[in-house]
Design a protein around this motif. Structure first.
Motif, PDB file in Angstrom:
ATOM      1  N   LYS A 103      -3.088  -8.478   1.624  1.00  0.00           N
ATOM      2  CA  LYS A 103      -3.626 -10.084   0.680  1.00  0.00           C
ATOM      3  C   LYS A 103      -2.139 -10.679   0.612  1.00  0.00           C
ATOM      4  O   LYS A 103      -2.799 -11.862   0.874  1.00  0.00           O
ATOM      5  CB  LYS A 103      -4.400  -9.313  -0.168  1.00  0.00           C
ATOM      6  N   ILE A 104      -1.047 -10.136  -0.116  1.00  0.00           N
ATOM      7  CA  ILE A 104      -0.862 -11.038  -0.004  1.00  0.00           C
ATOM      8  C   ILE A 104       0.337 -11.752   0.524  1.00  0.00           C
ATOM      9  O   ILE A 104       0.675 -12.681   0.460  1.00  0.00           O
ATOM     10  CB  ILE A 104       0.325 -10.661  -1.941  1.00  0.00           C
ATOM     11  N   ILE A 120      -0.730 -12.635   3.807  1.00  0.00           N
ATOM     12  CA  ILE A 120      -1.283 -13.254   4.105  1.00  0.00           C
ATOM     13  C   ILE A 120      -1.878 -14.785   3.667  1.00  0.00           C
ATOM     14  O   ILE A 120      -1.785 -15.753   3.907  1.00  0.00           O
ATOM     15  CB  ILE A 120      -2.903 -12.417   4.834  1.00  0.00           C
ATOM     16  N   SER A 121      -1.615 -14.505   2.112  1.00  0.00           N
ATOM     17  CA  SER A 121      -2.528 -15.703   1.557  1.00  0.00           C
ATOM     18  C   SER A 121      -0.478 -16.645   1.538  1.00  0.00           C
ATOM     19  O   SER A 121      -0.539 -18.005   1.136  1.00  0.00           O
ATOM     20  CB  SER A 121      -2.937 -15.121  -0.039  1.00  0.00           C
ATOM     21  N   GLN A 122      -0.177 -15.881   1.458  1.00  0.00           N
ATOM     22  CA  GLN A 122       0.765 -16.967   1.355  1.00  0.00           C
ATOM     23  C   GLN A 122       1.700 -17.719   2.573  1.00  0.00           C
ATOM     24  O   GLN A 122       2.349 -18.105   2.768  1.00  0.00           O
ATOM     25  CB  GLN A 122       2.542 -16.624   0.852  1.00  0.00           C
TER      26      GLN A 122
END
Length: 85
Positions: A79-80, A82-84
């Motif tokens: 998730k981290i 992808i969010s970056q």
């Protein structure tokens, strides 16, 4: 120290001796050979320890928990990442 955890504290499930100390090993064996009550007590305590800490149900549950924790951590990392993007 690993054996201390398995045997329990205060000699409840076994007798700990210093590694490679033949005198201590011989003394522990003599003590066990001459004390039937102690042998029975340590055996019963050891059996209860194994049932409580090392039965298949307990071990399988611990393994499953470890895998679940690893999956949660991996999902959080994804998730981290992808969010970056």
């Amino acid at each position: 120290d690993g054996y201390r955890e398995v045997l329990g504290t205060n000699g409840k499930a076994g007798i700990l001796v210093e590694p490679k100390n033949s005198v201590a090993i011989a003394a522990a064996l003599e003590k066990l050979a001459s004390d039937k009550k102690l042998r029975k007590k340590l055996g019963a305590n050891g059996r209860q320890l194994v049932i409580r800490e090392f039965s298949w149900d307990v071990v399988a549950s611990r393994i499953l928990d470890a895998y679940e924790q690893a999956l949660v951590a991996k999902r959080q990392q994804a998730k981290i990442a992808i969010s970056q993007l």
